[in-house]
Design a protein around this motif. Structure first.
Motif, PDB file in Angstrom:
ATOM      1  N   HIS A  13      -2.044  -6.084   1.504  1.00  0.00           N
ATOM      2  CA  HIS A  13      -0.848  -6.050   0.654  1.00  0.00           C
ATOM      3  C   HIS A  13      -1.114  -6.073  -0.847  1.00  0.00           C
ATOM      4  O   HIS A  13      -0.168  -5.992  -1.627  1.00  0.00           O
ATOM      5  N   LYS A  38       1.591  -9.639  -2.929  1.00  0.00           N
ATOM      6  CA  LYS A  38       2.944  -9.342  -2.451  1.00  0.00           C
ATOM      7  C   LYS A  38       3.813 -10.590  -2.472  1.00  0.00           C
ATOM      8  O   LYS A  38       3.426 -11.632  -1.945  1.00  0.00           O
ATOM      9  N   PHE A  83      10.878  -7.501  -1.001  1.00  0.00           N
ATOM     10  CA  PHE A  83       9.515  -7.811  -1.432  1.00  0.00           C
ATOM     11  C   PHE A  83       9.134  -7.001  -2.661  1.00  0.00           C
ATOM     12  O   PHE A  83       9.695  -5.938  -2.905  1.00  0.00           O
ATOM     13  N   GLN A  95       5.326  -5.865  -4.631  1.00  0.00           N
ATOM     14  CA  GLN A  95       3.876  -6.001  -4.561  1.00  0.00           C
ATOM     15  C   GLN A  95       3.176  -5.211  -5.647  1.00  0.00           C
ATOM     16  O   GLN A  95       3.692  -4.205  -6.130  1.00  0.00           O
ATOM     17  N   TYR A 142      10.383   1.575   1.115  1.00  0.00           N
ATOM     18  CA  TYR A 142       9.721   1.321  -0.159  1.00  0.00           C
ATOM     19  C   TYR A 142      10.401   2.086  -1.284  1.00  0.00           C
ATOM     20  O   TYR A 142      10.834   3.220  -1.097  1.00  0.00           O
TER      21      TYR A 142
END
Ligand code: GTQ
Length: 347
Positions: free
Chosen positions: A240, A243, A262, A264, A283
């Motif tokens: 990740h 993240k 989230f 990252q 995403y």
């Protein structure tokens, strides 16, 4: 009985009982209870350069008020006609032009706005609080809260809408109401809920009414600062990078009960280790360019592009320069139900 005679009898048996709204389990068991997730959801990417001009064209065709919400839905090609980006989640890109108001309503569905372009005078007002937008900000619209959007700036504002529409649909639990006025009463200013609930302190005796964060806006300036502070210690996770999860500061859980969000950071040249999890993930690229390999497909992305990784698909990211990626999924739901699984590679 001979084999072909038997299968003919079984087939006419199935046809017969189906008329009475009955179905033999042996016909469908292997599609119902699969050894691994089998999803109609496909890996896909939408370039901002494709979506933006289409939205601007819609901007010439109808006002935000006429549309109620001027949004282009990002629809998964494996689930056509269902307004879903994954089996459980919705994604759309919304446009509000200068001077427009998207009128106040409230609904059972939880939503967030992730700002892609514009701001600096555009806002979402939620539950009386007016949150002005900057690119990369996350603004929540918890279930059942009045909200309207406006744009006092002289440039268009565009953002990614993430909603749990398919989850609410699955439970047949949708309610919505329009407000009598275009704007619900804006009684609280920008940053009100952050100051009260999101600064490491809470009003004494605070008790949550809903399983959702009392903080309405998570500004990118803060999120970015946290990531770059963490970068100093170089504790990169192989899958990740660095993240972070957006949390409800009053209980440390996901900021929204149905939507996990989230952010990252991947360092320049970083290639993440192969990873998969049961939460199909959407995403939105914030900074940088790179590629994501999902199974045997490769998607090249840059700022403001949106892509989706289906459940239980091996994937890894390759960052050209330093990259920042926002993402969301139904992880809090799967975790609450004891269903969430991940596989950190080891292949
Ligand atoms: O802004 O309230 O993309 O109600 C879909 C449904 C946005 C909103 C969407 C909505 C909204």
């Amino acid at each position: 009985m001979a084999d072909d005679q038997k299968s003919e009898k079984l087939s006419s048996y199935s046809d017969k009982v189906t008329k009475d709204n009955i179905r033999p389990l042996w016909d469908v068991l292997s599609t119902l209870v699969t050894p691994e997730p089998k999803s109609r959801c496909e890996a896909m990417l939408w370039h901002y350069d494709t979506v933006r001009p289409l939205l601007m064209e819609a901007g010439d065709l109808l006002t935000a008020k006429e549309a109620e919400r001027r949004v282009l839905i990002l629809e998964n090609p494996g689930i056509p006609g269902e307004s879903k980006i994954t089996t459980s989640l919705y994604a759309g890109i919304q446009l509000v032009l200068p001077g427009e108001i998207a009128p106040a309503h409230k609904h059972s569905q939880s939503a967030f706005r992730f700002v892609l372009e514009g701001g600096n005078g555009a806002y979402t007002a939620v539950n009386g609080e007016k949150s002005y937008m900057e690119v990369g900000d996350l603004i929540l619209t918890p279930s059942g809260t009045w909200h309207d959007h406006g744009n006092e700036s002289d440039a268009p504002v565009l953002w990614l809408d993430g909603l749990d529409i398919p989850i609410v649909q699955f439970f047949d639990a949708s309610f919505m109401e329009h407000h009598s006025e275009d704007e619900h009463p804006h009684t609280k200013g920008d940053g009100f809920s952050m100051a009260r609930y999101g600064s490491g302190m809470l009003p004494v005796d605070y008790e949550a009414e809903m399983p959702t964060s009392p903080v309405m806006k998570y500004p990118y300036s803060r999120t970015r600062e946290i990531l770059f502070k963490m970068k100093e210690t170089n504790e990169w996770d192989p899958c990740h990078g660095l993240k972070l999860m957006y949390v409800n500061p009053s209980d440390g859980k996901s900021a929204m009960p149905t939507l996990g969000a989230f952010m990252q950071l991947l360092p320049a040249g970083f290639e993440t280790a192969s990873y998969r999890s049961t939460d199909a993930t959407v995403y939105s690229v914030v900074e940088g360019t790179g590629k994501t390999k999902i199974g045997d497909k490769t998607f090249e992305w840059g700022p403001k592009d949106t892509f989706v990784v289906p459940s239980w698909h091996h994937h890894h990211h390759i960052a050209d320069g330093e990259c920042v990626l926002f993402s969301y999924s139904d992880r809090p739901v799967q975790k609450a139900l004891g269903l969430w699984r991940e596989d950190r590679g080891n292949r």
